[in-house]
Design an enzyme around this catalytic site. Structure first.
Site, PDB file in Angstrom:
ATOM      1  N   ASP A  56       0.803  -1.230   0.000  1.00 49.07           N
ATOM      2  CA  ASP A  56       0.000   0.000   0.000  1.00 49.07           C
ATOM      3  C   ASP A  56       0.834   1.278   0.000  1.00 49.07           C
ATOM      4  O   ASP A  56       0.408   2.310   0.488  1.00 49.07           O
ATOM      5  CB  ASP A  56      -0.930  -0.005   1.224  1.00 49.07           C
ATOM      6  CG  ASP A  56      -0.180  -0.276   2.513  1.00 49.07           C
ATOM      7  OD1 ASP A  56       1.037  -0.046   2.548  1.00 49.07           O
ATOM      8  OD2 ASP A  56      -0.818  -0.724   3.493  1.00 49.07           O
TER       9      ASP A  56
ATOM     10  N   GLU B 162      -0.949  -8.918  -1.171  1.00 52.60           N
ATOM     11  CA  GLU B 162      -1.424  -8.369   0.113  1.00 52.60           C
ATOM     12  C   GLU B 162      -2.650  -7.475  -0.123  1.00 52.60           C
ATOM     13  O   GLU B 162      -2.701  -6.312   0.267  1.00 52.60           O
ATOM     14  CB  GLU B 162      -0.326  -7.605   0.861  1.00 52.60           C
ATOM     15  CG  GLU B 162      -0.644  -7.395   2.343  1.00 52.60           C
ATOM     16  CD  GLU B 162       0.425  -6.579   3.063  1.00 52.60           C
ATOM     17  OE1 GLU B 162       0.378  -5.348   3.030  1.00 52.60           O
ATOM     18  OE2 GLU B 162       1.304  -7.199   3.685  1.00 52.60           O
TER      19      GLU B 162
ATOM     20  N   GLU C 224      -1.832   5.225   3.155  1.00 53.87           N
ATOM     21  CA  GLU C 224      -1.855   3.827   2.696  1.00 53.87           C
ATOM     22  C   GLU C 224      -3.268   3.293   2.431  1.00 53.87           C
ATOM     23  O   GLU C 224      -3.459   2.478   1.516  1.00 53.87           O
ATOM     24  CB  GLU C 224      -1.141   2.917   3.712  1.00 53.87           C
ATOM     25  CG  GLU C 224       0.374   3.115   3.774  1.00 53.87           C
ATOM     26  CD  GLU C 224       0.813   4.253   4.683  1.00 53.87           C
ATOM     27  OE1 GLU C 224      -0.054   4.972   5.238  1.00 53.87           O
ATOM     28  OE2 GLU C 224       2.038   4.446   4.841  1.00 53.87           O
TER      29      GLU C 224
ATOM     30  N   HIS D 261       7.249   4.600  12.307  1.00 54.34           N
ATOM     31  CA  HIS D 261       7.484   5.462  11.138  1.00 54.34           C
ATOM     32  C   HIS D 261       6.226   6.082  10.558  1.00 54.34           C
ATOM     33  O   HIS D 261       6.297   6.853   9.606  1.00 54.34           O
ATOM     34  CB  HIS D 261       8.189   4.669  10.035  1.00 54.34           C
ATOM     35  CG  HIS D 261       7.318   3.607   9.411  1.00 54.34           C
ATOM     36  ND1 HIS D 261       6.401   3.875   8.429  1.00 54.34           N
ATOM     37  CD2 HIS D 261       7.216   2.283   9.662  1.00 54.34           C
ATOM     38  CE1 HIS D 261       5.781   2.759   8.090  1.00 54.34           C
ATOM     39  NE2 HIS D 261       6.254   1.773   8.818  1.00 54.34           N
TER      40      HIS D 261
ATOM     41  N   ARG E 246       3.179   8.114   9.101  1.00 53.07           N
ATOM     42  CA  ARG E 246       2.959   9.546   8.879  1.00 53.07           C
ATOM     43  C   ARG E 246       1.873  10.127   9.787  1.00 53.07           C
ATOM     44  O   ARG E 246       1.986  11.259  10.246  1.00 53.07           O
ATOM     45  CB  ARG E 246       2.528   9.780   7.422  1.00 53.07           C
ATOM     46  CG  ARG E 246       3.680   9.982   6.491  1.00 53.07           C
ATOM     47  CD  ARG E 246       3.164  10.234   5.074  1.00 53.07           C
ATOM     48  NE  ARG E 246       4.198  10.835   4.250  1.00 53.07           N
ATOM     49  CZ  ARG E 246       5.273  10.206   3.801  1.00 53.07           C
ATOM     50  NH1 ARG E 246       5.468   8.948   4.096  1.00 53.07           N
ATOM     51  NH2 ARG E 246       6.163  10.831   3.064  1.00 53.07           N
TER      52      ARG E 246
ATOM     53  N   HIS F 178      13.971   4.582  11.966  1.00 57.99           N
ATOM     54  CA  HIS F 178      13.659   4.818  10.547  1.00 57.99           C
ATOM     55  C   HIS F 178      14.303   6.140  10.111  1.00 57.99           C
ATOM     56  O   HIS F 178      14.265   7.111  10.860  1.00 57.99           O
ATOM     57  CB  HIS F 178      12.131   4.882  10.399  1.00 57.99           C
ATOM     58  CG  HIS F 178      11.653   4.815   8.984  1.00 57.99           C
ATOM     59  ND1 HIS F 178      11.798   5.867   8.107  1.00 57.99           N
ATOM     60  CD2 HIS F 178      11.032   3.832   8.275  1.00 57.99           C
ATOM     61  CE1 HIS F 178      11.284   5.530   6.924  1.00 57.99           C
ATOM     62  NE2 HIS F 178      10.816   4.294   7.009  1.00 57.99           N
TER      63      HIS F 178
HETATM   64  C1  UD1 Z   1       7.071   4.481   3.253  1.00 56.38           C
HETATM   65  C2  UD1 Z   1       5.631   4.186   2.849  1.00 56.38           C
HETATM   66  C3  UD1 Z   1       4.902   3.453   3.975  1.00 56.38           C
HETATM   67  C4  UD1 Z   1       5.687   2.236   4.418  1.00 56.38           C
HETATM   68  C5  UD1 Z   1       7.100   2.642   4.786  1.00 56.38           C
HETATM   69  C6  UD1 Z   1       7.939   1.448   5.142  1.00 56.38           C
HETATM   70  C7  UD1 Z   1       4.431   5.748   1.386  1.00 56.38           C
HETATM   71  C8  UD1 Z   1       3.711   7.018   1.311  1.00 56.38           C
HETATM   72  N1  UD1 Z   1       4.922   5.429   2.598  1.00 56.38           N
HETATM   73  O1  UD1 Z   1       7.054   5.420   4.323  1.00 56.38           O
HETATM   74  O2  UD1 Z   1       3.623   3.054   3.519  1.00 56.38           O
HETATM   75  O3  UD1 Z   1       5.034   1.663   5.519  1.00 56.38           O
HETATM   76  O4  UD1 Z   1       7.718   3.296   3.663  1.00 56.38           O
HETATM   77  O5  UD1 Z   1       9.105   1.826   5.803  1.00 56.38           O
HETATM   78  O6  UD1 Z   1       4.566   5.047   0.409  1.00 56.38           O
HETATM   79  N2  UD1 Z   1      14.549   7.714   3.817  1.00 56.38           N
HETATM   80  C9  UD1 Z   1      15.916   7.579   3.721  1.00 56.38           C
HETATM   81  N3  UD1 Z   1      16.428   6.368   3.316  1.00 56.38           N
HETATM   82  C10 UD1 Z   1      15.645   5.309   2.987  1.00 56.38           C
HETATM   83  C11 UD1 Z   1      14.250   5.442   3.109  1.00 56.38           C
HETATM   84  C12 UD1 Z   1      13.725   6.662   3.503  1.00 56.38           C
HETATM   85  O7  UD1 Z   1      16.659   8.503   4.009  1.00 56.38           O
HETATM   86  O8  UD1 Z   1      16.170   4.252   2.606  1.00 56.38           O
HETATM   87  C13 UD1 Z   1      13.987   9.023   4.245  1.00 56.38           C
HETATM   88  C14 UD1 Z   1      14.037  10.062   3.100  1.00 56.38           C
HETATM   89  O9  UD1 Z   1      14.243  11.332   3.666  1.00 56.38           O
HETATM   90  C15 UD1 Z   1      12.649   9.957   2.490  1.00 56.38           C
HETATM   91  C16 UD1 Z   1      11.825   9.769   3.768  1.00 56.38           C
HETATM   92  O10 UD1 Z   1      12.604   8.880   4.577  1.00 56.38           O
HETATM   93  O11 UD1 Z   1      12.255  11.085   1.744  1.00 56.38           O
HETATM   94  C17 UD1 Z   1      10.437   9.259   3.578  1.00 56.38           C
HETATM   95  O12 UD1 Z   1      10.416   8.121   2.742  1.00 56.38           O
HETATM   96  P1  UD1 Z   1       9.005   7.676   2.081  1.00 56.38           P
HETATM   97  O13 UD1 Z   1       9.216   6.425   1.306  1.00 56.38           O
HETATM   98  O14 UD1 Z   1       8.361   8.821   1.400  1.00 56.38           O
HETATM   99  O15 UD1 Z   1       8.105   7.400   3.346  1.00 56.38           O
HETATM  100  P2  UD1 Z   1       8.259   6.423   4.569  1.00 56.38           P
HETATM  101  O16 UD1 Z   1       7.896   7.211   5.769  1.00 56.38           O
HETATM  102  O17 UD1 Z   1       9.558   5.725   4.523  1.00 56.38           O
HETATM  103  N1  UDP Z   2      12.595  -4.345   9.508  1.00 57.10           N
HETATM  104  C1  UDP Z   2      13.961  -4.513   9.251  1.00 57.10           C
HETATM  105  N2  UDP Z   2      14.869  -3.717   9.909  1.00 57.10           N
HETATM  106  C2  UDP Z   2      14.496  -2.760  10.797  1.00 57.10           C
HETATM  107  C3  UDP Z   2      13.093  -2.579  11.042  1.00 57.10           C
HETATM  108  C4  UDP Z   2      12.177  -3.385  10.375  1.00 57.10           C
HETATM  109  O1  UDP Z   2      14.343  -5.374   8.456  1.00 57.10           O
HETATM  110  O2  UDP Z   2      15.367  -2.074  11.348  1.00 57.10           O
HETATM  111  C5  UDP Z   2      11.615  -5.181   8.786  1.00 57.10           C
HETATM  112  C6  UDP Z   2      10.522  -5.841   9.603  1.00 57.10           C
HETATM  113  O3  UDP Z   2      10.918  -7.134  10.050  1.00 57.10           O
HETATM  114  C7  UDP Z   2       9.367  -5.911   8.617  1.00 57.10           C
HETATM  115  C8  UDP Z   2       9.571  -4.707   7.729  1.00 57.10           C
HETATM  116  O4  UDP Z   2      10.931  -4.300   7.919  1.00 57.10           O
HETATM  117  O5  UDP Z   2       9.440  -7.055   7.786  1.00 57.10           O
HETATM  118  C9  UDP Z   2       8.627  -3.632   8.140  1.00 57.10           C
HETATM  119  O6  UDP Z   2       8.976  -2.452   7.526  1.00 57.10           O
HETATM  120  P1  UDP Z   2       8.371  -1.061   7.997  1.00 57.10           P
HETATM  121  O7  UDP Z   2       8.010  -1.114   9.428  1.00 57.10           O
HETATM  122  O8  UDP Z   2       9.345  -0.029   7.537  1.00 57.10           O
HETATM  123  O9  UDP Z   2       7.087  -0.918   7.080  1.00 57.10           O
HETATM  124  P2  UDP Z   2       5.565  -1.421   7.207  1.00 57.10           P
HETATM  125  O10 UDP Z   2       5.565  -2.881   7.403  1.00 57.10           O
HETATM  126  O11 UDP Z   2       4.938  -0.675   8.328  1.00 57.10           O
HETATM  127  O12 UDP Z   2       4.981  -1.007   5.892  1.00 57.10           O
END
Ligand code: UD1
Ligand code: UDP
Length: 365
Positions: A96, A118, A132, A204, A206, A237
């Site tokens: 999502d 999923e 999401e 993490h 939003r 995160h």
């Molecule tokens: C995203 C997804 C969320 C998912 C989550 C898993 C959307 C809107 N959100 O949220 O559904 O549950 O990922 O973790 O699709 N960043 C880094 N390095 C990385 C990843 C992220 O620096 O490897 C930082 C960057 O500043 C980036 C910010 O995190 O712009 C947000 O990343 P983004 O993918 O937009 O949203 P998440 O909060 O990670």
């Molecule tokens: N996870 C990981 N390292 C971490 C934190 C989480 O590998 O430091 C794994 C966790 O086991 C799960 C997935 O990342 O499988 C969850 O990711 P996240 O919480 O970022 O996203 P969500 O599941 O909420 O979309």
């Protein structure tokens, strides 16, 4: 040979798509092409490396603190160009995120059938989780195949008018990935002082940014203050809205270890070592019950009610007092703890990827 394009953008998508990608690559009926939008960068690369998956295409879309409209606009155009070049018979994407919603949309515009892995998770509240719930509704309504993890997610789809023959209850592929990784020897364990009860934290979402997340941090600190026999281990995160607050509110406590996000193998090791888990993560709500670890979910709603019904997961929201009260129950009351520390796996049996590939073999090849 049918060409299946698997699109991944973020850490959880890579974990949950890996079993499907590996099954497709092992099947001579398919050519499996992997496209990383790289909505996440380091987090995505960690997982792809663990599963030995090298993307054929990489859009390198991550920018620090990128807005949702910018990410959505950028991915819509880039994915359309890739679909024109790759010409897949099927597009698959899981979950999502923005990557998933845009993948379904781009496939729709090109009239390429899309399979949603999923499928059917719903809170019925567009603001929780944000964005999401919208992403999965859009992806779901554009899908030709719905791979629902559970019967209740299938029921959600039926209630939205999706026809039964398009739905397969496959189980969640996260359990395939978890069982695969948990079986590997020598998962490193968090380096915390001996004899302490480990409380593992991830967050993490939003919708929790701002005051709710500050409440969560204050509650974590209060747990550490009140229970000298605990140690909080928190892989943070990288989203700046999370990281800056965590560093400020929790950075200086001797019983709290903040770490970089862990690779999946050591993170599974950390879940196994945990006494209990505090998390707003979707994936962790699915994995921890299978490992017999109680989870207090730092959200007001969840699209994953199954483990709550089994008693291994509890929704505690983001209120300081409620989080602290529920943590005290687990730390003070062995009976309450044992009632939650039951090993159950309502989300899958580790064979979901095979079921998904079987459907594609029957219907596409
Ligand atoms: C995203 C997804 C969320 C998912 C989550 C898993 C959307 C809107 N959100 O949220 O559904 O549950 O990922 O973790 O699709 N960043 C880094 N390095 C990385 C990843 C992220 O620096 O490897 C930082 C960057 O500043 C980036 C910010 O995190 O712009 C947000 O990343 P983004 O993918 O937009 O949203 P998440 O909060 O990670
Ligand atoms: N996870 C990981 N390292 C971490 C934190 C989480 O590998 O430091 C794994 C966790 O086991 C799960 C997935 O990342 O499988 C969850 O990711 P996240 O919480 O970022 O996203 P969500 O599941 O909420 O979309």
């Amino acid at each position: 040979m049918k060409k299946i394009l698997c699109i991944v953008g973020t850490r959880p998508e890579a974990i949950k798509m890996a079993p499907v990608i590996l099954a497709l690559k092992a099947d001579p009926a398919f050519e499996c092409v992997v496209l990383a939008t790289a909505q996440h960068r380091e987090l995505l690369d960690q997982v792809l490396g663990l599963f030995n998956i090298t993307p054929d295409y990489d859009l390198d879309a991550m920018e620090p603190n990128q807005t949702l409209p910018k990410l959505t606009a950028k991915l819509t155009i880039a994915l359309d160009e890739c679909l024109a070049e790759i010409k897949p018979d099927v597009v698959l994407a899981q979950g999502d995120t923005t990557t998933v919603m845009v993948s379904a949309l781009a496939a729709f515009y090109r009239k390429i059938p899309y399979g949603h892995i999923e499928a059917g998770l719903r809170t019925h509240d567009l603001q929780n989780p944000f964005p999401e719930e919208m992403n999965r509704i859009v992806a779901g309504h554009l899908a030709r195949w719905h791979f629902a993890p559970t019967t209740s997610t299938r029921d959600n789809l039926l209630a939205e008018g999706i026809s039964d023959e398009k739905i397969t209850v496959s189980g969640n592929t996260v359990i395939d990935a978890l069982y695969d990784v948990a079986a590997k020897p020598d998962a490193p364990k968090p380096d915390i002082p001996a004899g302490k009860r480990l409380v593992l934290v991830t967050a993490h979402r939003r919708e929790n940014f701002g005051a709710p997340f500050e409440n969560i941090c204050r509650a974590i600190r209060a747990i550490a203050d009140e229970y000298p026999d605990t140690h909080i281990f928190y892989p943070v995160h990288p989203n700046p809205n999370i990281k800056s607050v965590v560093d400020k509110l929790l950075g200086d406590h001797p019983q709290i270890t903040l770490s970089e996000p862990l690779d999946y193998l050591p993170f599974v090791g950390a879940m196994k070592s945990a006494y209990f888990i505090l998390s707003d993560s979707g994936g962790v709500q699915e994995e921890a019950p299978a490992l017999g670890k109680p989870v207090l979910v730092l959200r007001n709603e969840t699209e994953r009610p199954e483990a709550i019904d089994h008693g291994s997961v509890k929704l505690v929201g983001t209120d300081f007092d409620v989080i602290l009260k529920e943590a005290r129950r687990l730390l003070d009351d062995p009976e309450a703890y044992e009632a939650m520390a039951i090993g159950v796996s309502p989300y899958g049996d580790g064979k979901a990827a095979g079921r998904i590939v079987d459907v594609l073999r029957t219907e596409v090849v």
